[in-house]
Design an enzyme around this catalytic site. Structure first.
Site, PDB file in Angstrom:
ATOM      1  N   ILE A 138       0.867  -1.176   0.000  1.00  0.00           N
ATOM      2  CA  ILE A 138       0.000   0.000   0.000  1.00  0.00           C
ATOM      3  C   ILE A 138       0.906   1.229   0.000  1.00  0.00           C
ATOM      4  CG2 ILE A 138      -2.061  -1.014   1.050  1.00  0.00           C
ATOM      5  CD1 ILE A 138      -1.166  -0.170   3.756  1.00  0.00           C
ATOM      6  N   ASP A 139       0.361   2.358  -0.436  1.00  0.00           N
ATOM      7  CA  ASP A 139       1.167   3.567  -0.602  1.00  0.00           C
ATOM      8  C   ASP A 139       1.738   4.068   0.728  1.00  0.00           C
ATOM      9  OD1 ASP A 139       0.482   3.523  -3.291  1.00  0.00           O
ATOM     10  OD2 ASP A 139      -1.252   4.834  -3.012  1.00  0.00           O
ATOM     11  N   LYS A 140       2.777   4.874   0.616  1.00  0.00           N
ATOM     12  CA  LYS A 140       3.467   5.414   1.796  1.00  0.00           C
ATOM     13  C   LYS A 140       2.497   6.106   2.756  1.00  0.00           C
ATOM     14  CE  LYS A 140       6.023   9.204   1.304  1.00  0.00           C
ATOM     15  NZ  LYS A 140       5.696  10.267   2.288  1.00  0.00           N
ATOM     16  N   ARG A 239      -7.669   5.938  -5.463  1.00  0.00           N
ATOM     17  CA  ARG A 239      -7.361   7.351  -5.677  1.00  0.00           C
ATOM     18  C   ARG A 239      -7.737   7.788  -7.089  1.00  0.00           C
ATOM     19  NH1 ARG A 239      -1.208   7.613  -3.829  1.00  0.00           N
ATOM     20  NH2 ARG A 239      -1.517   9.860  -4.212  1.00  0.00           N
TER      21      ARG A 239
END
Length: 305
Positions: A138-140, A239
């Site tokens: 998953i993204d930062k 997103r």
């Protein structure tokens, strides 16, 4: 040297050879592929490729790239929020501002550094030195539940479930605007943005199919709190999809295009639950990741305003 072979699909027929390669291998730039062609190191059906050559279905594209020298990744003693652990895997609640695996500019402080220390090196090796144990990411700035595999067997088992989209992944998010309908489904292939390779976009021609189901949890005066369930797991899927219907995620500086009065560090997106078949016991397991404090506080602020 790493040898790569690509077989051209019907959808890719008549595309330029360099375009096909960068679609298939996202880490390669068009300029790098052109350099291979210029140096006669790229072949189509056994013959050296030409700069603007177009390909046909069934063509074989073969080339080699030097293997990157991967740095030694040091185990680091850090406090991990572990939701579950056994001999095969663990489920971690990843905090905000933590990169999952090392990359240029981020060789320390990543989740991998932490799990190397915690698991004493007992992690699956399928994804190489930089990503031991990592089967998905998953993204930062996205928080929440993430599976880490301790063995190659567990890794292959979870990866197979991810491939057929049988793993249940539910996210919660706050988006700009008030969504009128109670729920909905967004379908739109996601691929690299042709004008900015660091971004993803709805790309029906070159993207991969993506489906997101969303449901309204709470409406505020200018925002909506939603849950999202993924059928697919494309990069930046939620997103991109929410931005595509005019409701970008609050705090999303890449796809949002809107400023807010809240001082946020990236998008308000949390992987709230994950469910899968355990690779050893073959039983279904599901884990909930509590909301991070900043997210709970923000919901309270929106409720009061």
């Amino acid at each position: 040297m790493e040898k790569i072979c690509i077989i051209v699909t019907m959808e890719q027929e008549e595309e330029r050879v360099d375009k096909v390669i960068t679609e298939e291998v996202a880490s390669l730039s068009r300029s790098f592929v052109q350099k291979l062609i210029k140096e006669k190191q790229l072949f189509v059906n056994g013959a050296a490729a030409k700069a603007s050559q177009r390909v046909k279905e069934g063509d074989s594209i073969v080339f080699s790239i030097p293997k990157a020298v991967e740095p030694d990744i040091e185990p680091e003693d850090m406090k991990l929020n572990i939701l579950y652990e056994d001999d095969a895997l663990l489920v971690v609640n990843k905090p905000k501002d933590m990169v999952v695996h090392p990359a240029p500019g981020h060789y320390s402080g990543t989740l991998v550094n932490g799990i190397l220390y915690h698991c004493k090196g007992n992690l699956s090796g399928i994804n190489g030195i930089l990503r031991p144990g990592i089967v998905h990411r998953i993204d930062k700035d996205t928080t929440g539940a993430l599976i880490v595999c301790k063995s190659d067997m567990a890794h292959n088992h979870i990866a197979a479930q991810l491939k057929v989209h049988s793993i249940k992944r539910e996210y919660v998010a706050i988006v700009h605007g008030v969504i009128k309908e109670q729920d909905g489904t967004i379908e739109g292939a996601i691929g690299r943005d042709p004008s900015n390779r660091k971004k993803m976009c709805i790309n029906e021609k070159n993207g991969k199919p993506a489906i997101t189901h969303y449901k309204v949890l709470k409406r505020f005066s200018a925002y909506t709190y939603i849950s999202c369930q993924l059928e697919t797991g494309r990069t930046h899927q939620i997103r991109v999809h929410m931005a595509s219907i005019g409701h970008p995620l609050l705090g999303d500086e890449i796809y949002g295009g809107k400023t807010s009065k809240f001082r946020l560090q990236g998008q308000t997106l949390h992987a709230a639950s994950i469910g899968f078949i355990h690779p050893v016991t073959e039983t279904y397991m599901e884990f909930q990741a509590p909301l991070p404090d900043y997210f709970s506080h923000l919901l309270q602020v929106l409720e009061n305003s």
